[in-house]
Scaffold this motif. Structure first.
Motif, PDB file in Angstrom:
ATOM      1  N   HIS A  52      19.228  -8.276 -29.348  1.00 17.33           N
ATOM      2  CA  HIS A  52      18.540  -8.097 -28.038  1.00 17.33           C
ATOM      3  C   HIS A  52      18.905  -9.107 -27.163  1.00 17.33           C
ATOM      4  CE1 HIS A  52      16.382 -11.575 -30.067  1.00 17.33           C
ATOM      5  NE2 HIS A  52      15.963 -12.023 -28.880  1.00 17.33           N
ATOM      6  N   TRP A  53      18.623  -8.532 -25.819  1.00 20.36           N
ATOM      7  CA  TRP A  53      19.374  -9.032 -24.765  1.00 20.36           C
ATOM      8  C   TRP A  53      18.705  -9.689 -23.805  1.00 20.36           C
ATOM      9  CZ3 TRP A  53      24.847  -8.496 -24.511  1.00 20.36           C
ATOM     10  CH2 TRP A  53      25.259  -7.422 -25.213  1.00 20.36           C
ATOM     11  N   ARG A  54      18.914 -11.173 -23.180  1.00 21.74           N
ATOM     12  CA  ARG A  54      18.152 -11.912 -22.407  1.00 21.74           C
ATOM     13  C   ARG A  54      18.836 -11.948 -21.031  1.00 21.74           C
ATOM     14  NH1 ARG A  54      13.635 -14.962 -24.767  1.00 21.74           N
ATOM     15  NH2 ARG A  54      13.816 -15.108 -27.024  1.00 21.74           N
ATOM     16  N   VAL A  63      13.600 -11.333 -22.302  1.00 18.99           N
ATOM     17  CA  VAL A  63      14.221 -10.270 -23.076  1.00 18.99           C
ATOM     18  C   VAL A  63      14.059  -9.004 -22.018  1.00 18.99           C
ATOM     19  CG1 VAL A  63      14.312  -8.770 -25.049  1.00 18.99           C
ATOM     20  CG2 VAL A  63      13.575 -11.255 -25.223  1.00 18.99           C
ATOM     21  N   ILE A  68      16.278  -6.135 -22.843  1.00 20.35           N
ATOM     22  CA  ILE A  68      16.535  -4.989 -23.858  1.00 20.35           C
ATOM     23  C   ILE A  68      16.260  -5.392 -25.355  1.00 20.35           C
ATOM     24  CG2 ILE A  68      18.314  -3.092 -24.565  1.00 20.35           C
ATOM     25  CD1 ILE A  68      19.922  -3.880 -22.095  1.00 20.35           C
ATOM     26  N   ARG A  69      15.420  -4.388 -26.070  1.00 24.73           N
ATOM     27  CA  ARG A  69      15.075  -4.900 -27.177  1.00 24.73           C
ATOM     28  C   ARG A  69      16.089  -4.542 -28.322  1.00 24.73           C
ATOM     29  NH1 ARG A  69      10.756  -1.662 -25.594  1.00 24.73           N
ATOM     30  NH2 ARG A  69       8.721  -2.614 -24.888  1.00 24.73           N
ATOM     31  N   GLU A  70      15.965  -4.853 -29.564  1.00 24.54           N
ATOM     32  CA  GLU A  70      17.168  -4.862 -30.673  1.00 24.54           C
ATOM     33  C   GLU A  70      17.339  -3.256 -30.743  1.00 24.54           C
ATOM     34  OE1 GLU A  70      16.257  -7.220 -34.318  1.00 24.54           O
ATOM     35  OE2 GLU A  70      16.402  -5.406 -35.050  1.00 24.54           O
ATOM     36  N   ASP A  71      16.306  -2.635 -30.590  1.00 23.54           N
ATOM     37  CA  ASP A  71      16.714  -0.981 -30.881  1.00 23.54           C
ATOM     38  C   ASP A  71      17.122  -0.357 -29.632  1.00 23.54           C
ATOM     39  OD1 ASP A  71      14.452  -0.646 -29.084  1.00 23.54           O
ATOM     40  OD2 ASP A  71      12.984   0.209 -30.340  1.00 23.54           O
ATOM     41  N   TYR A  97      14.380  -0.308 -23.280  1.00 24.06           N
ATOM     42  CA  TYR A  97      14.011  -1.434 -22.042  1.00 24.06           C
ATOM     43  C   TYR A  97      12.690  -1.761 -22.183  1.00 24.06           C
ATOM     44  CZ  TYR A  97      18.521  -0.118 -20.340  1.00 24.06           C
ATOM     45  OH  TYR A  97      20.002  -0.041 -20.114  1.00 24.06           O
TER      46      TYR A  97
END
Ligand code: GLU
Length: 316
Positions: free
Chosen positions: A143-145, A174, A176-179, A182
């Motif tokens: 996931h993106w922070r 965060v 963007i989530r793992e899947d 957004y």
């Protein structure tokens, strides 16, 4: 620059009087300054958002007389968000993290037990290419922070006055989530830039988000709009209004035979220094309206008051 504002509901339910109040304030603000009022459906959560709710919200606004100058759906604009995310990645402002929800929960509990603030420790930021390759080989998805600047963010809020938030007190959010989906934070900023928003008028539950978003506006090369974070409405019991609170929904008010102008007058004047008077036209309401009259204290919504106001309009 043309004054441009937006009402940006997530179509995951119908709107209640508290949400409608945000729409009313935005609409009045736009009209008062010959500006534009945009309806933007924040529907990046494709699991919970539905077209039925979006259509229902549009119908509610229409009934209230708050016709938008333009309507957008975020679900049709993913290419823009992807481009912004890519730019932030290139610049090292968006970084991959691989912790599971359980691991993050464990870290938080350990920090709390040590009387430390539960702020994300930036493990993801300190990974090298080998670490990342190993995690991916283990089947982990990132996931993106967003990497916060950890500085004092300051703005003059049209309702709350001078606001200071130190982003060092916040976890890198965060985006963007793992899947790959957004969260609301980034698409909102991308659209606010793309649609030329000059003012953001919304509930004070977004004040902390604003500090994060100021940093994102700047990272994307734009200046943040002017903010106005109004207090939230509470019910007669002093508790917040929930989206699922049936009788307070605009749809229920319409079905119960209330006049739209009673709801609009009430929504516009509740929690302000103005007396709540029944206005039968938007024109007189526009004269009474001024954002600076909004109080910082929560507005108390009482159905009986709205019904009394409605009776005064009907008998005028
Ligand atoms: N979709 C967000 C909400 O409904 C919008 C917040 C904002 O106005 O930026 O809370």
């Amino acid at each position: 620059m043309t004054t441009t504002v937006r009402f940006a509901p997530s179509p995951t339910g119908r709107i209640h009087i508290g949400n409608a109040r945000t729409a009313i304030l935005n609409w009045l603000f736009a009209r008062k300054s010959d500006g534009r009022f945009i309806l933007r459906f924040d529907d990046t959560d494709t699991e919970r958002s539905t077209k039925e709710f979006a259509d229902g919200i549009a119908a509610d606004l229409d009934w209230l007389g708050l016709t938008p100058d333009q309507v957008y759906r975020q679900s049709e604009r993913f290419a823009l968000y992807d481009a912004a995310a890519e730019k932030l990645k290139q610049e090292g402002r968006l970084y991959a993290c691989y912790e599971t929800a359980e691991e993050l929960d464990y870290k938080r509990k350990r920090q709390l037990a040590r009387h430390q603030p539960p702020i994300y420790d930036r493990t993801g930021l300190n990974l090298n290419d080998d670490d990342r390759a190993k995690l991916v080989a283990d089947g982990r998805k990132p996931h993106w922070r967003f990497k916060l600047d950890q500085r004092d963010i300051h703005w003059h809020d049209l309702v709350r006055g001078d606001v200071h938030i130190d982003t060092a007190s916040l976890s890198d959010p965060v985006l963007i989530r793992e899947d790959g989906s957004y969260l609301y934070t980034l698409p909102s900023v991308v659209d606010d830039i793309d649609m030329g928003m000059t003012h953001i008028i919304r509930g004070e539950d977004h004040t902390t988000n604003a500090a994060v978003q100021v940093e994102i506006f700047e990272a994307l090369g734009a200046a943040a709009p002017v903010f106005a974070h109004h207090s939230l409405l509470v019910g007669a019991d002093g508790k917040g209004l929930s989206k699922r609170l049936g009788s307070l929904s605009i749809a229920a008010m319409r079905e119960d035979g209330l006049e739209a102008m009673a709801v609009v007058s009430h929504g516009a004047l509740i929690g302000t220094s103005e007396a709540i008077e029944p206005h039968t036209s938007m024109d007189t309401l526009l004269e009474a309206f001024d954002l600076s009259k909004l109080s910082r204290a929560p507005g108390r919504f009482d159905m009986t008051e709205l019904e009394n106001l409605n009776a005064r309009i009907v008998h005028q």
